[in-house]
Design an enzyme around this catalytic site. Structure first.
Site, PDB file in Angstrom:
ATOM      1  N   ASP A   1       3.873 -82.839 -37.688  1.00  0.00           N
ATOM      2  CA  ASP A   1       5.124 -82.950 -38.664  1.00  0.00           C
ATOM      3  C   ASP A   1       6.164 -81.678 -38.102  1.00  0.00           C
ATOM      4  O   ASP A   1       5.537 -80.684 -38.207  1.00  0.00           O
ATOM      5  CB  ASP A   1       5.023 -82.650 -39.937  1.00  0.00           C
ATOM      6  CG  ASP A   1       6.179 -82.831 -40.817  1.00  0.00           C
ATOM      7  OD1 ASP A   1       7.413 -83.034 -40.246  1.00  0.00           O
ATOM      8  OD2 ASP A   1       6.125 -82.853 -41.923  1.00  0.00           O
TER       9      ASP A   1
ATOM     10  N   TRP B   1       2.976 -79.497 -47.438  1.00  0.00           N
ATOM     11  CA  TRP B   1       4.285 -79.601 -48.131  1.00  0.00           C
ATOM     12  C   TRP B   1       3.913 -80.637 -49.177  1.00  0.00           C
ATOM     13  O   TRP B   1       3.300 -81.724 -49.111  1.00  0.00           O
ATOM     14  CB  TRP B   1       5.190 -80.270 -46.962  1.00  0.00           C
ATOM     15  CG  TRP B   1       6.431 -80.802 -47.616  1.00  0.00           C
ATOM     16  CD1 TRP B   1       7.178 -79.909 -48.345  1.00  0.00           C
ATOM     17  CD2 TRP B   1       7.178 -81.936 -47.143  1.00  0.00           C
ATOM     18  NE1 TRP B   1       8.442 -80.634 -48.641  1.00  0.00           N
ATOM     19  CE2 TRP B   1       8.170 -81.978 -48.115  1.00  0.00           C
ATOM     20  CE3 TRP B   1       6.890 -83.200 -46.689  1.00  0.00           C
ATOM     21  CZ2 TRP B   1       9.295 -83.094 -48.057  1.00  0.00           C
ATOM     22  CZ3 TRP B   1       7.540 -84.054 -46.774  1.00  0.00           C
ATOM     23  CH2 TRP B   1       8.811 -84.063 -47.346  1.00  0.00           C
TER      24      TRP B   1
ATOM     25  N   LYS C   1      16.977 -79.290 -41.015  1.00  0.00           N
ATOM     26  CA  LYS C   1      17.176 -77.784 -41.056  1.00  0.00           C
ATOM     27  C   LYS C   1      17.689 -77.242 -39.794  1.00  0.00           C
ATOM     28  O   LYS C   1      18.521 -76.172 -39.901  1.00  0.00           O
ATOM     29  CB  LYS C   1      15.688 -77.120 -41.506  1.00  0.00           C
ATOM     30  CG  LYS C   1      14.814 -78.108 -42.198  1.00  0.00           C
ATOM     31  CD  LYS C   1      14.891 -77.871 -43.573  1.00  0.00           C
ATOM     32  CE  LYS C   1      14.119 -79.155 -44.300  1.00  0.00           C
ATOM     33  NZ  LYS C   1      13.904 -78.991 -45.649  1.00  0.00           N
TER      34      LYS C   1
HETATM   35  C1  LMR Z   1      11.404 -78.269 -48.928  1.00  0.00           C
HETATM   36  O1  LMR Z   1      10.228 -78.280 -48.644  1.00  0.00           O
HETATM   37  O2  LMR Z   1      11.649 -77.743 -49.716  1.00  0.00           O
HETATM   38  C2  LMR Z   1      12.261 -79.178 -48.157  1.00  0.00           C
HETATM   39  O3  LMR Z   1      11.468 -79.802 -47.347  1.00  0.00           O
HETATM   40  C3  LMR Z   1      12.919 -80.265 -49.380  1.00  0.00           C
HETATM   41  C4  LMR Z   1      12.245 -81.279 -49.766  1.00  0.00           C
HETATM   42  O4  LMR Z   1      12.625 -82.491 -49.526  1.00  0.00           O
HETATM   43  O5  LMR Z   1      11.085 -81.144 -50.203  1.00  0.00           O
END
Ligand code: LMR
Length: 397
Positions: free
Chosen positions: A211, A130, A246
């Site tokens: 996570d 992420w 979410k």
């Molecule tokens: C995403 O991955 O798009 C979401 O978790 C929003 C974010 O804060 O990045």
């Protein structure tokens, strides 16, 4: 002094919100930021959340501080939701828990706790991970390295390569794992993979740092945490950062928890004071509201049932959009094999197209996705599938 600092580029994910909003094209499609959307493109407030909020409003009689740990019932509820009622660590009171401002807050407090250990630790994240993991963890002062994860040829996990890397690690390593619905790829570890990771963690001594932000949006509330629960039984210590953004739709309420599984209840008590102290030094205490709502839902049979039903429906909708998109793509005879769209899990899919193609999708068709080619599948709807598949065909030719 401030004039020494220059403007930064927009956040890779949050910047898409503004770009999409400002695009006048009526055909525009938002597959950017990971928020659940319904068929009309709306992110609804879940019914159970609305009811819990109403009940909360009717009964809350004070706005005084609630204490450093957050809403205790909420934290306890999340412990069981993630680890399960039969968890040995929970039965032994070995898990410290703190309400945090969203999953990000939980990740950050965990990172600062790791810094307090003064162990020269390295945090290993999946390649890719992420977009916010790296700035969030490294700005706490922890060096980051990546382990191989995604296999672009299959759209799944290259577990052989991941396993080879994890086998080299030791007690000064922390391994960040996505509990389910991997963000950004949608490629998840199998249960067999989780078992091997647990075996390696126990043998090599590295610390698992899970996570989990999408529990219930993959195969089901319990199914999605099978691997995490197994891991928790096999290792003494681990970190879990959770988010209610979410699966409860509480995005703007910033509602998350940090769970630290320790070796003993005495140690859990000590760690409880440490994580509270980290929070105090940063922002004092979490906002309570989201915790009150989730606590109500998890502790009331009827609200909980309603929440689970709605969450399952959301997950099913995303699954059916995956099938729908793949069908449209295949009908167009695009050479690239997109079969992985239906095997990947959760809200995201990694299309595996180049950045140039992503930019063309955006500039020529007003279809917004992350530069990595991650799409938020929940941003699709049955009306736009043909349009998206046509655009993909054009940029893939
Ligand atoms: C995403 O991955 O798009 C979401 O978790 C929003 C974010 O804060 O990045």
């Amino acid at each position: 002094m401030f004039d020494r600092l220059s403007a930064l580029p927009a956040d890779p994910l949050l910047g898409l919100i503004t770009m999409f909003r400002d695009d006048p094209n009526p055909k525009k499609v938002d597959l950017g930021v990971g928020v659940y959307r319904d068929e009309s493109g709306h992110t609804p407030i879940m019914t159970a959340v609305q009811k819990a909020a109403q009940l909360h409003m009717e009964t809350e009689d004070s706005k005084t501080y609630i204490g450093p740990g957050g809403v205790i019932g909420f934290v306890e509820g999340i412990k069981s939701l993630v680890l399960g009622a039969d968890s040995s660590a929970l039965k032994d009171n070995r898990v410290a828990g703190l309400q945090c401002p969203g999953g990000c807050g939980s990740l950050r407090v965990a990172s600062e706790l790791l810094v307090r250990l003064k162990e020269e630790l390295t945090v290993w994240v999946s390649d890719p991970t992420w977009a916010n993991h790296i700035p969030l963890i490294s700005s706490a002062g922890l060096p980051i390295k990546t382990y191989p994860y995604f296999d672009p040829t299959t759209g799944g996990v290259n577990f052989e390569a991941m396993e080879a890397q994890l086998s080299q690690l030791g007690p000064k390593d922390v391994v960040l794992l996505h509990g389910c619905c991997h963000n950004p790829t949608g490629a998840d570890l199998t249960f067999e993979n989780w078992k091997r990771v647990a075996e390696l963690a126990a043998e090599k001594g590295f610390m698992p740092f899970v996570d989990i932000a999408y529990q219930g949006l993959g195969d089901g509330i319990n199914e999605d945490v099978q691997g995490v629960r197994y891991l928790s039984e096999k290792v003494e210590e681990m970190i879990i950062a959770t988010s209610c953004s979410k699966n409860f739709g509480l995005y703007r309420e910033r509602t998350g928890t940090l769970l630290i599984q320790t070796k003993s209840s005495e140690n859990a008590n000590a760690i409880q004071t440490q994580i509270q102290d980290v929070a105090r030094a940063n922002y004092s205490m979490s906002p309570a509201y989201g915790g009150f709502i989730v606590d109500r839902i998890l502790s009331d049979n009827s609200l909980r049932q309603e929440w689970e039903t709605e969450l399952n429906a959301m997950a099913l909708r995303v699954k059916s959009l995956r099938g729908g998109l793949l069908e449209k793509i295949q009908a167009r005879g695009i050479e690239k094999d997109f079969g992985f769209i239906t095997t990947q899990k959760g809200m995201f899919s990694y299309l595996g197209i180049s950045k140039d193609q992503v930019i063309r999708m955006r500039e020529e068709f007003s279809i917004y996705m992350a530069d990595s080619s991650r799409i938020n599948v929940a941003g699709l709807n049955t009306q736009c599938l043909d349009y998206v598949a046509d655009a993909l065909k054009t940029v893939c030719e």
